[in-house]
Each structure stands twice: as structure tokens, then as C-alpha cells.
Motif scaffolding. Structure first.
Motif, PDB file in Angstrom:
ATOM      1  N   ASN A 180     -24.772 -35.226   6.094  1.00 51.21           N
ATOM      2  CA  ASN A 180     -25.016 -33.812   6.248  1.00 51.21           C
ATOM      3  C   ASN A 180     -24.093 -32.797   7.042  1.00 51.21           C
ATOM      4  O   ASN A 180     -24.761 -32.214   7.596  1.00 51.21           O
ATOM      5  N   LYS A 181     -23.242 -33.426   6.657  1.00 46.44           N
ATOM      6  CA  LYS A 181     -21.889 -32.533   7.318  1.00 46.44           C
ATOM      7  C   LYS A 181     -20.780 -32.811   5.693  1.00 46.44           C
ATOM      8  O   LYS A 181     -20.525 -33.612   5.496  1.00 46.44           O
ATOM      9  N   GLU A 182     -20.406 -31.587   6.225  1.00 44.42           N
ATOM     10  CA  GLU A 182     -19.165 -31.125   5.400  1.00 44.42           C
ATOM     11  C   GLU A 182     -19.844 -31.341   3.635  1.00 44.42           C
ATOM     12  O   GLU A 182     -20.554 -31.171   3.061  1.00 44.42           O
ATOM     13  N   GLN A 183     -18.017 -31.897   3.185  1.00 45.18           N
ATOM     14  CA  GLN A 183     -18.795 -32.067   2.213  1.00 45.18           C
ATOM     15  C   GLN A 183     -19.813 -32.767   0.733  1.00 45.18           C
ATOM     16  O   GLN A 183     -20.071 -32.334   0.514  1.00 45.18           O
ATOM     17  N   GLY A 184     -20.339 -33.725   2.382  1.00 41.68           N
ATOM     18  CA  GLY A 184     -21.282 -35.097   2.030  1.00 41.68           C
ATOM     19  C   GLY A 184     -22.689 -33.874   1.327  1.00 41.68           C
ATOM     20  O   GLY A 184     -23.370 -34.179   1.010  1.00 41.68           O
ATOM     21  N   SER A 185     -22.553 -33.150   2.454  1.00 34.92           N
ATOM     22  CA  SER A 185     -23.942 -31.977   2.495  1.00 34.92           C
ATOM     23  C   SER A 185     -23.625 -31.368   1.727  1.00 34.92           C
ATOM     24  O   SER A 185     -24.831 -30.921   0.562  1.00 34.92           O
ATOM     25  N   VAL A 186     -22.630 -30.807   0.915  1.00 28.69           N
ATOM     26  CA  VAL A 186     -22.747 -29.929  -0.643  1.00 28.69           C
ATOM     27  C   VAL A 186     -23.019 -31.201  -1.519  1.00 28.69           C
ATOM     28  O   VAL A 186     -24.340 -30.970  -2.538  1.00 28.69           O
ATOM     29  N   PRO A 224      -8.098 -27.608   6.392  1.00 29.50           N
ATOM     30  CA  PRO A 224      -9.341 -27.928   7.080  1.00 29.50           C
ATOM     31  C   PRO A 224     -10.013 -26.798   6.541  1.00 29.50           C
ATOM     32  O   PRO A 224     -11.421 -26.828   6.831  1.00 29.50           O
ATOM     33  N   THR A 225      -9.513 -25.254   6.439  1.00 32.10           N
ATOM     34  CA  THR A 225     -10.168 -24.836   6.179  1.00 32.10           C
ATOM     35  C   THR A 225     -11.714 -24.635   4.850  1.00 32.10           C
ATOM     36  O   THR A 225     -11.742 -23.406   4.802  1.00 32.10           O
ATOM     37  N   ALA A 226     -11.332 -25.722   3.776  1.00 25.47           N
ATOM     38  CA  ALA A 226     -11.673 -25.644   2.644  1.00 25.47           C
ATOM     39  C   ALA A 226     -12.372 -26.696   2.581  1.00 25.47           C
ATOM     40  O   ALA A 226     -11.850 -27.968   3.239  1.00 25.47           O
ATOM     41  N   LEU A 227     -13.804 -26.698   2.033  1.00 31.32           N
ATOM     42  CA  LEU A 227     -14.344 -27.703   1.524  1.00 31.32           C
ATOM     43  C   LEU A 227     -13.540 -28.860   0.036  1.00 31.32           C
ATOM     44  O   LEU A 227     -13.388 -30.140   0.463  1.00 31.32           O
ATOM     45  N   PHE A 228     -13.623 -27.943  -0.822  1.00 35.86           N
ATOM     46  CA  PHE A 228     -13.361 -28.292  -1.524  1.00 35.86           C
ATOM     47  C   PHE A 228     -11.846 -27.519  -2.894  1.00 35.86           C
ATOM     48  O   PHE A 228     -11.926 -26.433  -1.864  1.00 35.86           O
ATOM     49  N   ILE A 229     -11.261 -28.149  -3.576  1.00 34.11           N
ATOM     50  CA  ILE A 229     -10.219 -27.285  -4.206  1.00 34.11           C
ATOM     51  C   ILE A 229     -10.988 -26.811  -5.097  1.00 34.11           C
ATOM     52  O   ILE A 229     -12.318 -27.075  -5.745  1.00 34.11           O
ATOM     53  N   ASN A 230     -10.531 -25.051  -4.837  1.00 35.15           N
ATOM     54  CA  ASN A 230     -11.331 -24.629  -5.097  1.00 35.15           C
ATOM     55  C   ASN A 230     -10.350 -23.452  -6.704  1.00 35.15           C
ATOM     56  O   ASN A 230     -11.130 -22.878  -7.458  1.00 35.15           O
ATOM     57  N   LEU A 274     -26.436 -31.212  -4.097  1.00 36.55           N
ATOM     58  CA  LEU A 274     -26.520 -30.649  -5.618  1.00 36.55           C
ATOM     59  C   LEU A 274     -27.486 -31.554  -5.866  1.00 36.55           C
ATOM     60  O   LEU A 274     -28.392 -31.962  -6.993  1.00 36.55           O
ATOM     61  N   ILE A 275     -27.767 -33.124  -5.289  1.00 36.97           N
ATOM     62  CA  ILE A 275     -28.658 -34.165  -6.267  1.00 36.97           C
ATOM     63  C   ILE A 275     -29.337 -33.421  -5.942  1.00 36.97           C
ATOM     64  O   ILE A 275     -30.610 -33.862  -6.770  1.00 36.97           O
ATOM     65  N   ARG A 276     -30.210 -33.154  -4.833  1.00 38.28           N
ATOM     66  CA  ARG A 276     -31.759 -32.703  -4.599  1.00 38.28           C
ATOM     67  C   ARG A 276     -32.150 -31.732  -5.760  1.00 38.28           C
ATOM     68  O   ARG A 276     -32.999 -31.784  -5.114  1.00 38.28           O
ATOM     69  N   ARG A 277     -30.910 -31.094  -5.682  1.00 40.00           N
ATOM     70  CA  ARG A 277     -31.765 -29.851  -6.307  1.00 40.00           C
ATOM     71  C   ARG A 277     -31.745 -30.671  -8.005  1.00 40.00           C
ATOM     72  O   ARG A 277     -33.046 -30.067  -8.438  1.00 40.00           O
ATOM     73  N   THR A 306     -19.075 -23.045  -5.273  1.00 38.96           N
ATOM     74  CA  THR A 306     -20.807 -23.578  -4.335  1.00 38.96           C
ATOM     75  C   THR A 306     -21.125 -21.986  -4.149  1.00 38.96           C
ATOM     76  O   THR A 306     -22.340 -22.316  -3.726  1.00 38.96           O
ATOM     77  N   ALA A 307     -20.451 -20.995  -4.647  1.00 39.59           N
ATOM     78  CA  ALA A 307     -20.538 -19.810  -3.475  1.00 39.59           C
ATOM     79  C   ALA A 307     -21.979 -19.059  -4.091  1.00 39.59           C
ATOM     80  O   ALA A 307     -23.026 -18.670  -4.115  1.00 39.59           O
ATOM     81  N   ASP A 308     -21.939 -19.347  -5.225  1.00 39.51           N
ATOM     82  CA  ASP A 308     -22.698 -18.735  -6.754  1.00 39.51           C
ATOM     83  C   ASP A 308     -23.609 -20.234  -7.286  1.00 39.51           C
ATOM     84  O   ASP A 308     -24.523 -20.110  -8.342  1.00 39.51           O
ATOM     85  N   ILE A 309     -23.978 -20.957  -6.188  1.00 36.02           N
ATOM     86  CA  ILE A 309     -25.086 -22.186  -6.847  1.00 36.02           C
ATOM     87  C   ILE A 309     -26.319 -21.652  -7.756  1.00 36.02           C
ATOM     88  O   ILE A 309     -26.625 -22.185  -8.530  1.00 36.02           O
ATOM     89  N   GLU A 310     -26.542 -20.190  -7.092  1.00 39.82           N
ATOM     90  CA  GLU A 310     -27.877 -19.811  -7.338  1.00 39.82           C
ATOM     91  C   GLU A 310     -27.926 -19.111  -8.887  1.00 39.82           C
ATOM     92  O   GLU A 310     -29.049 -18.741  -9.211  1.00 39.82           O
ATOM     93  N   GLU A 311     -26.731 -19.414  -9.024  1.00 38.94           N
ATOM     94  CA  GLU A 311     -26.999 -18.253 -10.764  1.00 38.94           C
ATOM     95  C   GLU A 311     -25.965 -19.644 -11.280  1.00 38.94           C
ATOM     96  O   GLU A 311     -26.256 -18.734 -12.707  1.00 38.94           O
ATOM     97  N   VAL A 312     -25.977 -20.492 -11.219  1.00 39.70           N
ATOM     98  CA  VAL A 312     -25.877 -21.491 -12.029  1.00 39.70           C
ATOM     99  C   VAL A 312     -27.299 -21.900 -13.077  1.00 39.70           C
ATOM    100  O   VAL A 312     -28.740 -21.867 -12.343  1.00 39.70           O
ATOM    101  N   GLY A 313     -27.407 -21.534 -14.241  1.00 40.59           N
ATOM    102  CA  GLY A 313     -28.591 -22.199 -15.188  1.00 40.59           C
ATOM    103  C   GLY A 313     -28.266 -20.341 -15.994  1.00 40.59           C
ATOM    104  O   GLY A 313     -28.863 -20.483 -17.059  1.00 40.59           O
ATOM    105  N   ASP A 314     -27.867 -19.069 -15.342  1.00 45.83           N
ATOM    106  CA  ASP A 314     -27.476 -18.586 -16.760  1.00 45.83           C
ATOM    107  C   ASP A 314     -26.422 -18.862 -17.695  1.00 45.83           C
ATOM    108  O   ASP A 314     -25.830 -19.638 -17.193  1.00 45.83           O
ATOM    109  N   SER A 315     -25.497 -17.858 -18.432  1.00 46.04           N
ATOM    110  CA  SER A 315     -25.219 -18.823 -18.966  1.00 46.04           C
ATOM    111  C   SER A 315     -23.328 -18.880 -18.916  1.00 46.04           C
ATOM    112  O   SER A 315     -22.315 -19.889 -19.823  1.00 46.04           O
ATOM    113  N   VAL A 316     -23.201 -18.556 -17.709  1.00 46.00           N
ATOM    114  CA  VAL A 316     -21.850 -18.870 -17.225  1.00 46.00           C
ATOM    115  C   VAL A 316     -21.444 -19.750 -15.934  1.00 46.00           C
ATOM    116  O   VAL A 316     -20.088 -19.921 -16.084  1.00 46.00           O
TER     117      VAL A 316
END
Ligand code: SER
Length: 600
Positions: free
Chosen positions: A309-315, A33-39, A319-322, A69-79
């Protein structure tokens, strides 16, 4: 080398070294329960790193789907990516530093495997930390010196081997408690010249772009306690991980992961729809973001998550809205997410058959969400017009943040809109609002993690056993068409999704509840046996996950009442569970009902 060859070679190499291949776990953690996704690859293996025996033995290897998704704002760079595949191998109290390091180096440099030039490999180790009571990892230094010596390289500390503090060379735990340890990382020298961004002398962690991290070997020999102490684990583990996409970028000598074949067809589709090219620098970031986000979205939906609007569904929703917003930036006005996802599915379905199985669902969910958000964007635009007609020249940071927060308009779109109207936006104030908000959500996240795996384990273990009782009771009361369609457990409650196409009556709910409580009172013994999946199915054990046919699995039985394929853990006797109560029964998706239940 193609992605497919890399996947195969990696698994083959470690199978030859005595490892058993395990399938990728679902992206949604089953009992964490401590994480939304396998990372990471180790994430589904936490119970085994803590000492529980794994049915396949002490040497494992896998390719695990991961979401970060912690670095979602960085997506778009090379890595940076929100979805990636992690290649990994584990020793559960078996081999340790010597084998792990030697094998990593062999796989990277031997021409039979990746054949990278050893001269271009640099490594780092943990420098020690008196407060943690852990010293400099001299053992790893000595092993690396041996390894490099064999290929004629004199590996000096400070030249080829670098020691760094815990911020760089200590991994884990995932929550506040759990398995962790020092690591040794391998870097590849891309040959790019150092741009002096990080000081005079370039080094592996300099981050100027010359060195790229390609592998992480973690020596997980500690368990972090709730008091923050690192105590030795009963067994010394190895946990290694390499990102498939980054590795491929290095092997193919590409400038970014988006130029590997993994993204070729996806990007081509976005180019075709938008009429804009990845090679045009002003469109590159938007195209990459759409490619990354829709790839992630397809995998997340295939693993049973719906936008909410909750948990995994909000992530997933984010992603879709962005994607949609950046699609508008490219001038796309028609529905496109489903079209791009079809390409993701076609490219990946051979390796991940769940994409093929849920093909229609993925496209349908994307189209529905896209249609919904298209309306939001229009409402947002109207709000914007209202704001602009009221004010003449300036829009405050608070007002622009309101647009961002409520309608999902990114600052760059608000800025673009403002520019067209020659209106000024207080970007600093926007940033302040944004930071305040980020801090609040980080605190929320910290709270989420603060329990840690170990703290929750007793409550979740009980609820997990209750889930098995619930499934069997539902099948007895409603019929054998009932199959598990999803499960999520927190310390407070269980949530169980199952195939059933109508609402349960009050009476049925009471019956199911009573049956579970009866089985708790009978204090049935819970035990497991290790079998092949084929044997398990022959015995009639319930098995609803994508385990591979040849895999050995655990079959948990509860008295003679229930028999299910499951990783565990469970309580020993049902009498420990307390009183079972169904709190809510509702629709989860078409043909799927959802039950929330607790134990008191
Ligand atoms: N757990 C480590 C990582 O994620 C190695 O697998 O990098």
C-alpha cells in the motif's frame, strides 16, 4: 524496422559518434527520494549533469526503462503507456546544439539509419521568456535552417520551425530544483488531415493527431535553484530522448503502438484467454490496458518491487488490480495475469535478462495478488448488493465513490452494474468527489517533490555512505551470504534489503550497530577509483547490480573496511555521519530481511 533493429541502430549511431553505451538503470531510483520511478533517460544521470565526472566520459548513450503513471487514465488510446523504453544520448559539458541537432536529423533522415522523409519533419524551439531571463533560441533556429537547407528545404519560422513558450519547449527539472533548459522537438507529419479540433491553422503542437512528437533535444545549461531562479550550470549539457514505441509506430506506419510487434504476442494471449478481439472496438481499450499494465508490472517486479500500500508497491498493486478489473470486463474469470506476464517475459528476456532471472517470482507475485484481489472484488460486489437492496432507484455520487475508493470499482463498472438494475447514479457528484480526492493526492505529490534533489542531497549522501558501512558490518556479523537485495534512501532514513533467511537477534542488531558507529568514529576516508567491472570483481569489490561486463565502474572504498561498486556520491570522511541507529528489522520477502536505520 523491428524494435530490435531500432535499438541496435540507435546505439550504433551514437557509438560511431564517440558515445559510450551505458546500461539501463533499475526502475527504482537508487538515491532520489523525490520520485518513485525512473521516468526518463536523464533521471539516473542527474549528478553528472550537475557536474560530477562520469566514469565513462562525456558522451553517453543508453536505452532506459521508464515508468510514467501520471497519464494512466489515457492508457488505451493509441500512444499512452505506463512503461516505455527511452532511447537517449548525452553530452556532459562536451558538444552542444550544433552537433545534437545535426546528429538527430542525420539519424532520422539518412537512409542508412531511419530514412524518414525530411519533408515530413517539423521542429519547434523555445520562444524565450523575459521572466526567466532567457531569450528566443535563435541559435537553434539558425542551425535548423542550415540543416534543412542541405536537403533543399527552405525552413521558415512559422512554416517549418515553430517557437513555443516554456509550457512546450522547456524541460525539467524533475523535482523543484535541478538541471533544466530549453529544448528543440522534432515532429513527424503523419499525413492525416487536420480535424480542426484545435483551431484553423494546424501546427506541430496542435494535438489534432496529424503531428507526432518523435524526439526531444534538451539543452541543459541551467540549474533551477530553490528560489526559482535559473542559473547557468558550470557545464553546458545535451540531453535527448525518444520513445522507442512511438518511434516504431511511425516507422511501421501503424495507427497505434499496440499494433507494433512489441505488443503482438501479448495481445494475442489476452485474446486467447478472453475470447474477445482487439479488432472489436468495444473490447479494444480493455485489452490494451491489460497489455500495458501487465508489461509494466512484470518489469517493476523484476526490479525488486512487491505489491503493497506504499510507494512503488502501491503503483504496482494498482496496475495489477486495474488489469484484473478490465479482465472481468472482458469476461475473464480465471487467473490470467501470470499467463500474460509469461509472454512479456519471453518477448523481452533477450534485451532485459532480469525478466528471465526473476521469471518465477514475477508469475508467483502476480498470482498471489490476483487471488487476493479476486476476494476484494467479491466483497465489493456484496457491498454493492447491500447498497442496492437498501435503496431503490438512486445511488449518490458519494456512495459510488465509496465503492470506487474502498473496493477499487471503477466508475464504468459501477455504471454497468447500475444499468443492469435500472438504477441511477449521480455521476456529477461522483466526479466532484473524485476531483476532491485527486486534488488531495496531487498536493501530496507536490509535497513529495517540493524538496527537490539538491535539498535532499546532503542527508541522502550521508545515508548512502552509511549503507555501505551497514552492508559490510552485516557481512562481518552474519556471514558473507549477506548480499544487498535492494536499497532506498530518503532524507530521513535508509532502507536496506539483504539476503538472510532468519530474523536477527537483539544481540546481532546491537553488534551491527556498534560496528557501524565504530567505523564512523574512526573517521575513515572515502574514495573511489574507476575500473572495469572485471577488475572490480577480481579485487573483491561487492557488486550486485546488472552492470554490463565491459562497463567501466566506480569502486568506492571506505578505509580498508568496505569496497563496493557504486555510482556515488558519498561523503569524504565517515566522521561526518553522526550517530547510526537501526530502527527496525523485519522480513521483506522470503529469504530477504529489511533494515530501517537513521543518522543523528
Ligand atoms: N529529458 C527529456 C525527456 O524526457 C529528454 O531526454 O523528454
Amino acid at each position: 524496422m523491428t524494435a530490435d533493429e531500432l535499438r541496435k541502430k540507435y546505439l550504433q549511431f551514437f557509438v560511431e559518434k564517440g558515445h559510450q553505451e551505458i546500461s539501463s538503470a533499475n526502475l527504482v531510483p537508487e538515491n532520489d527520494p523525490t520520485a518513485l520511478f525512473i521516468n526518463s533517460g536523464m533521471h539516473p544521470l542527474v549528478p553528472y549533469l550537475l557536474g560530477q565526472p562520469h566514469p565513462l566520459g562525456k558522451r553517453l548513450t543508453s536505452i532506459q526503462k521508464c515508468i510514467r503513471t501520471a497519464d494512466i487514465e489515457e492508457v488505451g488510446d493509441s500512444v499512452h503507456l505506463t512503461f516505455f523504453e527511452m532511447l537517449g544520448n548525452w553530452s556532459l559539458g562536451d558538444y552542444f546544439k550544433k552537433e545534437a541537432i545535426n546528429w538527430s536529423f542525420e539519424f532520422l533522415t539518412n537512409p542508412k539509419w531511419l530514412g524518414l522523409d525530411p519533408q515530413k519533419i517539423y521542429v519547434s524551439v523555445f520562444e524565450g521568456d523575459p521572466e526567466m531571463g532567457v531569450v528566443l533560441d535563435e541559435e537553434s533556429i539558425a542551425i535548423w535552417q542550415e540543416v534543412f537547407k542541405k536537403v533543399g528545404i527552405k525552413a521558415q519560422v512559422g512554416e517549418r520551425i515553430f517557437a513555443y513558450p516554456k509550457e512546450k519547449n522547456w524541460w525539467g527539472p524533475a523535482g523543484q530544483t535541478g538541471p533544466s533548459g530549453p529544448d528543440t522537438e522534432m515532429f513527424y507529419d503523419t499525413g492525416k488531415s487536420h480535424n480542426l479540433r484545435f483551431g484553423k491553422k494546424c501546427h506541430p503542437n496542435c494535438e489534432c493527431g496529424k503531428f507526432v512528437e518523435i524526439w526531444n533535444d534538451v539543452f541543459m545549461e541551467f540549474n533551477k535553484t530553490p528560489q526559482g531562479k535559473f542559473i547557468p550550470l558550470p557545464q553546458k549539457n545535451v540531453d535527448t530522448g525518444l520513445g522507442l514505441e512511438r518511434e516504431l509506430m511511425i516507422l511501421q506506419g501503424k495507427e497505434s503502438i499496440y499494433e507494433t510487434e512489441l505488443f503482438q504476442n501479448i495481445i494475442f494471449k489476452i485474446e486467447e484467454i478472453s475470447g474477445k478481439l482487439h479488432a472489436q472496438s468495444q473490447y479494444q481499450r480493455a485489452i490494451r490496458i491489460i497489455a500495458d499494465h501487465l508489461r509494466s508490472a512484470a518489469f517493476i517486479i523484476a526490479d525488486g518491487v512487491l505489491p503493497s500500500n506504499k510507494e512503488q508497491g502501491s503503483v504496482l498493486r494498482r496496475l495489477i488490480r486495474r488489469s484484473l478489473r478490465f479482465g472481468r470486463q472482458l469476461g475473464i474469470l480465471e487467473l490470467f495475469c501470470g499467463e500474460v506476464a509469461k509472454v512479456v517475459i519471453a518477448d523481452y528476456q533477450k534485451v532485459y535478462p532480469e525478466l528471465e532471472s526473476y521469471k518465477e517470482k514475477i508469475v508467483e507475485v502476480l498470482i498471489e495478488e490476483e487471488n487476493k484481489f479476486a476476494k476484494t472484488i467479491d466483497i465489493g460486489l456484496r457491498e454493492w448488493e447491500k447498497l442496492v437492496s437498501k435503496k431503490s432507484k438512486n445511488i449518490s455520487g458519494k456512495e459510488s465513490f465509496y465503492l470506487y475508493e474502498t473496493f477499487g470499482f471503477p466508475l464504468e463498472i459501477i455504471e454497468e452494474l447500475a444499468k443492469e438494475k435500472k438504477i441511477k447514479i449521480d455521476v456529477n457528484e461522483f466526479q466532484e468527489e473524485y476531483n476532491k480526492h485527486q486534488q488531495a493526492s496531487r498536493q501530496g505529490a507536490a509535497k513529495r517533490f517540493s524538496g527537490g534533489l539538491a535539498d535532499h542531497s546532503e542527508a541522502t549522501t550521508k545515508l548512502h555512505t552509511a549503507t555501505h558501512l551497514l552492508q559490510q558490518s552485516l557481512r562481518l556479523v552474519l556471514g558473507t551470504h549477506v548480499h544487498q537485495a535492494g536499497s532506498n534512501i530518503t532524507a530521513e532514513r535508509l532502507r536496506f534489503d539483504f539476503t538472510q533467511d532468519r530474523k536477527l537477534t537483539e544481540e546481532e542488531i546491537k553488534k551491527v550497530e556498534a560496528l557501524v558507529n565504530e567505523k564512523i568514529k574512526e573517521n575513515l576516508a572515502v574514495s573511489f577509483a574507476v575500473k572495469t567491472l572485471a577488475e572490480a570483481k577480481k579485487e573483491g569489490a561487492l557488486a550486485f547490480f546488472g552492470e554490463k561486463y565491459q562497463d567501466k565502474v566506480k569502486i568506492y572504498t571506505i578505509g580498508s573496511f568496505s569496497k563496493e561498486v557504486c555510482g556515488g556520491p558519498h561523503v569524504d570522511f565517515t566522521g561526518h555521519l553522526g550517530s547510526f541507529k537501526i530502527k527496525k528489522e523485519e522480513a521483506a520477502a522470503s529469504g530477504v530481511r529489511r533494515i530501517y536505520a537513521t543518522l543523528n
